[in-house]
Design a protein around this motif. Structure first.
Motif, PDB file in Angstrom:
ATOM      1  N   ALA A  66      11.768  -5.397 -14.875  1.00 47.15           N
ATOM      2  CA  ALA A  66      11.850  -5.975 -13.575  1.00 47.15           C
ATOM      3  C   ALA A  66      11.521  -4.888 -12.637  1.00 47.15           C
ATOM      4  O   ALA A  66      10.958  -5.465 -10.983  1.00 47.15           O
ATOM      5  CB  ALA A  66      13.381  -6.317 -13.847  1.00 47.15           C
ATOM      6  N   ALA A  67      11.670  -3.887 -12.523  1.00 48.77           N
ATOM      7  CA  ALA A  67      11.945  -2.943 -11.789  1.00 48.77           C
ATOM      8  C   ALA A  67      10.263  -2.169 -11.419  1.00 48.77           C
ATOM      9  O   ALA A  67       9.522  -2.890 -10.246  1.00 48.77           O
ATOM     10  CB  ALA A  67      12.138  -1.508 -12.029  1.00 48.77           C
ATOM     11  N   ARG A  68       9.395  -2.886 -11.752  1.00 52.02           N
ATOM     12  CA  ARG A  68       7.753  -2.600 -12.266  1.00 52.02           C
ATOM     13  C   ARG A  68       6.995  -4.030 -11.059  1.00 52.02           C
ATOM     14  O   ARG A  68       6.660  -3.500 -10.224  1.00 52.02           O
ATOM     15  CB  ARG A  68       6.861  -2.311 -13.287  1.00 52.02           C
ATOM     16  CG  ARG A  68       7.523  -0.781 -13.952  1.00 52.02           C
ATOM     17  CD  ARG A  68       6.499  -1.069 -15.592  1.00 52.02           C
ATOM     18  NE  ARG A  68       7.213   0.699 -16.031  1.00 52.02           N
ATOM     19  CZ  ARG A  68       6.487   1.050 -16.728  1.00 52.02           C
ATOM     20  NH1 ARG A  68       6.333  -0.180 -18.368  1.00 52.02           N
ATOM     21  NH2 ARG A  68       6.394   1.908 -17.470  1.00 52.02           N
ATOM     22  N   ASN A  69       7.992  -4.845 -11.931  1.00 52.75           N
ATOM     23  CA  ASN A  69       7.160  -5.648 -10.422  1.00 52.75           C
ATOM     24  C   ASN A  69       7.733  -5.765  -9.519  1.00 52.75           C
ATOM     25  O   ASN A  69       6.604  -6.442  -8.822  1.00 52.75           O
ATOM     26  CB  ASN A  69       8.044  -7.682 -11.384  1.00 52.75           C
ATOM     27  CG  ASN A  69       7.285  -7.589 -13.229  1.00 52.75           C
ATOM     28  OD1 ASN A  69       5.818  -7.008 -13.381  1.00 52.75           O
ATOM     29  ND2 ASN A  69       7.563  -8.214 -14.345  1.00 52.75           N
ATOM     30  N   LYS A  70       9.342  -5.530  -9.345  1.00 59.01           N
ATOM     31  CA  LYS A  70       9.748  -5.794  -7.647  1.00 59.01           C
ATOM     32  C   LYS A  70       8.599  -4.461  -7.080  1.00 59.01           C
ATOM     33  O   LYS A  70       8.487  -4.933  -5.521  1.00 59.01           O
ATOM     34  CB  LYS A  70      10.752  -5.255  -7.611  1.00 59.01           C
ATOM     35  CG  LYS A  70      11.368  -5.200  -6.159  1.00 59.01           C
ATOM     36  CD  LYS A  70      12.636  -4.817  -6.661  1.00 59.01           C
ATOM     37  CE  LYS A  70      14.068  -5.569  -5.579  1.00 59.01           C
ATOM     38  NZ  LYS A  70      15.605  -5.725  -5.556  1.00 59.01           N
ATOM     39  N   TYR A  77       2.913  -6.430  -0.892  1.00 57.75           N
ATOM     40  CA  TYR A  77       3.165  -7.265   0.572  1.00 57.75           C
ATOM     41  C   TYR A  77       2.729  -5.912   1.568  1.00 57.75           C
ATOM     42  O   TYR A  77       1.488  -6.483   2.961  1.00 57.75           O
ATOM     43  CB  TYR A  77       4.241  -7.445   1.007  1.00 57.75           C
ATOM     44  CG  TYR A  77       4.778  -8.698   0.582  1.00 57.75           C
ATOM     45  CD1 TYR A  77       4.420  -9.671  -0.257  1.00 57.75           C
ATOM     46  CD2 TYR A  77       6.514  -8.433   0.140  1.00 57.75           C
ATOM     47  CE1 TYR A  77       4.539 -10.762  -0.216  1.00 57.75           C
ATOM     48  CE2 TYR A  77       6.729  -9.819  -0.729  1.00 57.75           C
ATOM     49  CZ  TYR A  77       6.454 -10.373  -0.720  1.00 57.75           C
ATOM     50  OH  TYR A  77       6.427 -11.859  -1.140  1.00 57.75           O
ATOM     51  N   GLY A  78       2.322  -5.105   1.559  1.00 60.87           N
ATOM     52  CA  GLY A  78       2.060  -3.748   2.020  1.00 60.87           C
ATOM     53  C   GLY A  78       0.311  -4.240   2.262  1.00 60.87           C
ATOM     54  O   GLY A  78      -0.517  -3.681   2.965  1.00 60.87           O
ATOM     55  N   ILE A  82      -1.775  -4.041   5.614  1.00 56.31           N
ATOM     56  CA  ILE A  82      -2.421  -3.092   6.012  1.00 56.31           C
ATOM     57  C   ILE A  82      -4.125  -4.420   6.373  1.00 56.31           C
ATOM     58  O   ILE A  82      -4.162  -3.881   7.221  1.00 56.31           O
ATOM     59  CB  ILE A  82      -3.138  -2.286   4.879  1.00 56.31           C
ATOM     60  CG1 ILE A  82      -1.622  -1.735   5.206  1.00 56.31           C
ATOM     61  CG2 ILE A  82      -3.906  -1.672   5.328  1.00 56.31           C
ATOM     62  CD1 ILE A  82      -1.555   0.377   3.699  1.00 56.31           C
ATOM     63  N   THR A  83      -3.925  -5.278   5.655  1.00 57.87           N
ATOM     64  CA  THR A  83      -5.655  -6.061   6.071  1.00 57.87           C
ATOM     65  C   THR A  83      -5.288  -6.569   6.862  1.00 57.87           C
ATOM     66  O   THR A  83      -6.338  -7.363   7.484  1.00 57.87           O
ATOM     67  CB  THR A  83      -5.214  -7.140   4.737  1.00 57.87           C
ATOM     68  OG1 THR A  83      -5.828  -5.869   3.135  1.00 57.87           O
ATOM     69  CG2 THR A  83      -6.767  -7.786   4.177  1.00 57.87           C
TER      70      THR A  83
END
Length: 132
Positions: A66-70, A77-78, A82-83
């Motif tokens: 769950a932490a990795r997915n978050k 999103y970052g 940036i794009t």
């Protein structure tokens, strides 16, 4: 009894587990995992724990996943932000260049004309150095 009939005798003898075996764990609960230093950073960055000192020795796979997915979603999103910023900067720079009457076609033609002049000078120098 014919060959197509199935025997429907129910045996009432309960199944017993030998006492020498350990107690069974539930099938849905996975054993713990000792987090690596990178996993600890992921757990802190995702907001599961405040500091690495608060992380227990064994963490469940579900918690780490769950932490990795978050963190993966935050990274996406970052990258989206940036794009979008890069696109806006490109548009602004393109409009400024158009205001100065700079275009890729004009720059390319100037560069090729400069190359032709350099090639003529180089050919003249080589021709002058050639023995007759």
């Amino acid at each position: 009894m014919s060959s197509n009939e199935v025997c429907s005798v129910i045996h009432d003898a309960p199944l017993t587990v030998p006492s020498c075996l350990p107690a069974p764990r539930p099938g849905f609960k996975l054993p713990g995992y000792r987090p690596s230093p990178m996993d600890q950073r992921i757990l802190v960055w995702s907001g599961r724990y405040k500091t690495p000192d608060q992380i227990p020795d064994l963490v469940s796979f579900e918690t780490l996943d769950a932490a990795r997915n978050k963190l993966r979603v935050k990274a996406c999103y970052g990258m989206i932000v940036i794009t979008i910023l890069a696109c806006l900067i490109t548009v602004i720079m393109g409009k400024r260049a158009a205001g100065r009457n700079e275009s890729l076609t004009a720059l390319n033609m100037e560069k090729k004309a400069r190359w032709r002049e350099e090639a003529k000078i180089y050919a003249a120098v080589l021709w002058a150095k050639m023995p007759c």
